[in-house]
Design an enzyme around this catalytic site. Structure first.
Site, mmCIF file in Angstrom:
data_model
loop_
_atom_site.group_PDB
_atom_site.id
_atom_site.type_symbol
_atom_site.label_atom_id
_atom_site.label_comp_id
_atom_site.label_asym_id
_atom_site.label_seq_id
_atom_site.Cartn_x
_atom_site.Cartn_y
_atom_site.Cartn_z
ATOM 1 N N SER A 1 -48.182 29.403 -7.323
ATOM 2 C CA SER A 1 -49.095 29.952 -8.311
ATOM 3 C C SER A 1 -49.797 28.851 -9.096
ATOM 4 O O SER A 1 -50.538 28.055 -8.538
ATOM 5 C CB SER A 1 -48.349 30.928 -9.223
ATOM 6 O OG SER A 1 -49.237 31.659 -10.020
ATOM 7 N N ASP B 1 -56.303 30.427 -11.283
ATOM 8 C CA ASP B 1 -55.247 29.472 -10.958
ATOM 9 C C ASP B 1 -55.198 29.291 -9.444
ATOM 10 O O ASP B 1 -56.073 29.774 -8.716
ATOM 11 C CB ASP B 1 -53.908 29.946 -11.518
ATOM 12 C CG ASP B 1 -53.420 31.245 -10.882
ATOM 13 O OD1 ASP B 1 -54.250 31.993 -10.347
ATOM 14 O OD2 ASP B 1 -52.200 31.509 -10.932
ATOM 15 N N ASP C 1 -53.417 30.412 -6.873
ATOM 16 C CA ASP C 1 -53.342 31.525 -5.924
ATOM 17 C C ASP C 1 -54.189 32.716 -6.359
ATOM 18 O O ASP C 1 -54.160 33.763 -5.729
ATOM 19 C CB ASP C 1 -51.900 31.949 -5.684
ATOM 20 C CG ASP C 1 -51.228 32.556 -6.911
ATOM 21 O OD1 ASP C 1 -51.651 32.241 -8.040
ATOM 22 O OD2 ASP C 1 -50.273 33.338 -6.751
ATOM 23 N N ASP D 1 -54.049 34.845 -8.769
ATOM 24 C CA ASP D 1 -53.539 36.073 -9.390
ATOM 25 C C ASP D 1 -53.858 36.095 -10.881
ATOM 26 O O ASP D 1 -53.773 37.135 -11.523
ATOM 27 C CB ASP D 1 -52.045 36.268 -9.131
ATOM 28 C CG ASP D 1 -51.153 35.200 -9.742
ATOM 29 O OD1 ASP D 1 -51.674 34.134 -10.157
ATOM 30 O OD2 ASP D 1 -49.927 35.407 -9.790
#
Length: 439
Positions: free
Chosen positions: A92, A230, A232, A234
């Protein structure tokens, strides 16, 4: 092992190809028949995806290889690919030396406590079971998940293309935002658009400090807003047209105000600002506070009258669209909000502003410190002022404070909010002393 957002850690330390293989065998042991596997742009992600997929297939589980993809596209892709679960290789917003694993249900929701416990038990008791040579799992490709995600984004919003948007992808996986906004007719300028798991453009987590370039670009152009993701994708954070970074609590309040009607609820964690309560109360709605972690917000969003959920860290959930935090969806929703309601800076100006402080204490003894803090708080404060739903939250007449162990890092997080600056500083020092006394 699995925290609220999967498992993360340094590659070569906690996270290894051997762990990826063990996880693949553990997932097979829980009875899955088909798993979709994706990964972010980190340098170690492809080999971890290969290791996990190899173990799954060797145990007789069919795998669907999504390749390099965002977490929300992978989470939505469990249903798209008719899989039993999704495995995302990502850390992440963590630094580039880290990696990790996130697990997703066919509903698009992250594995809850029961499913995580089942996988952990299978890991702890692991004795890999291999399929016979003629019964190994099949493998197929599903690299269309990003395109399907873009289609879903365009269907979810009503945008006429009048906005100019600067999108800082942070060298991560948020390109669906760019593709959707361009298709919807917006003028789009990108920063750090090339996926690169070393994150050379800026640190992966989008904060006021890391998004200084985005703030400057927006301030010095005619852009209506800026978007930051960010690694990834999400998460989504934003910058208004003046170049000012928009706080997560402000975004939560603006999104909730737009969605929640009389008698409906939003869900957000214990560390959410009072401004969100105020906004919802004015509309006849209410806020349900959850444990910290988007998985808990998503669980609360399963209730019919919960129409929105979010975390100030940048995770946003519209349960009618998806039960995963979806940064590109949030970006499109925010552009829609600016088109329909006007200036983002002007919308922010309608919100109350309460001083809120967040800080951390580094420690490798989180559990021991939190146990001592709980004991001390119970001896000091009236029981009706205390919540131990997630960490220790203390209610005051003029504010609140929260002491909570991080789910993914060796930190104890301290948060406090009050009606004025002097009081919030007092509350921060009060809970910091509780932690210091417990060390």
């Amino acid at each position: 092992m699995f925290g609220t957002s999967g498992v993360r850690g340094p590659f070569g330390g906690l996270i290894t190809p051997e762990l990826a293989m063990s996880l693949g065998h553990a997932l097979a042991a829980t009875g899955l028949d088909r798993v979709v596997v994706g990964h972010d742009a980190r340098t170690t992600s492809p080999l971890l995806a290969d290791s996990a997929s190899s173990a799954l297939r060797s145990a007789g589980v069919d795998t669907v290889r999504a390749g390099q993809v965002s977490t929300p596209a992978l989470a939505r892709g469990v249903e798209f690919t008719d899989s039993d679960a999704g495995l995302m290789i990502t850390a992440s917003h963590n630094p580039p030396e880290d990696n990790g694993f996130k697990l997703w249900e066919p509903s698009g929701q992250a594995f809850g406590e029961a499913r995580r416990a089942e996988v952990e038990a299978a890991l702890n008791a692991l004795e890999p079971a291999y399929a016979s040579w003629d019964a190994i799992g099949a493998e197929e490709s599903a690299e269309q998940l990003t395109a399907q995600h873009v289609d879903a984004l365009c269907d979810a919003v009503d945008i006429d293309g009048s906005c100019s948007v600067v999108v800082d992808l942070g060298n991560g996986m948020g390109n669906a935002t760019v593709e959707a906004l361009l298709r919807l007719g917006c003028e789009v300028q990108t920063l750090n658009a090339t996926p690169d798991g070393r994150f050379p453009g800026r640190p992966s987590e989008p904060t006021a400090a890391t998004c200084a370039t985005l703030c400057s670009v927006v301030a010095n152009t005619d852009a209506d807003l800026g978007i930051a993701h960010d690694g990834d994708a999400d998460r989504m954070m934003a910058v208004d047209e003046t170049g000012s970074f928009v706080g997560g609590d402000e975004l939560l309040a603006l999104f909730a105000r737009e969605v929640v009607s009389d008698g409906e609820r939003a869900a957000a964690p214990l560390n959410t600002s009072l401004v969100v309560d105020d906004v919802l109360e004015a509309q006849g709605g209410s806020l349900t506070r959850t444990k910290v972690g988007d998985v808990y917000v998503a669980e609360a969003a399963l209730d019919d009258d919960v129409v929105f959920g979010g975390e100030p860290s940048g995770a946003w959930i519209w349960p009618d669209e998806a039960l995963c935090p979806d940064g590109p969806l949030a970006a499109c929703k925010l552009v829609e909000l600016v088109e329909q309601r006007g200036s983002l800076a002007a919308q922010r100006a309608t919100l109350a502003s309460y001083p809120l402080r967040r800080t951390t204490v580094e420690t490798d003894q989180k559990a021991e410190i939190m146990a001592r803090v709980r004991d001390a708080v119970r001896q000091t404060y009236d029981s009706e002022r205390i919540s131990t739903l997630d960490g220790v939250r203390i209610e005051y007449d003029d504010g609140w404070a929260l002491v909570r162990a991080s789910g993914t890092q060796p930190l104890v997080r301290l948060t406090a909010e009050a009606r004025d600056e002097r009081r919030v500083d007092e509350l921060v020092e009060e809970v910091r002393q509780l932690v210091d006394d417990a060390r």
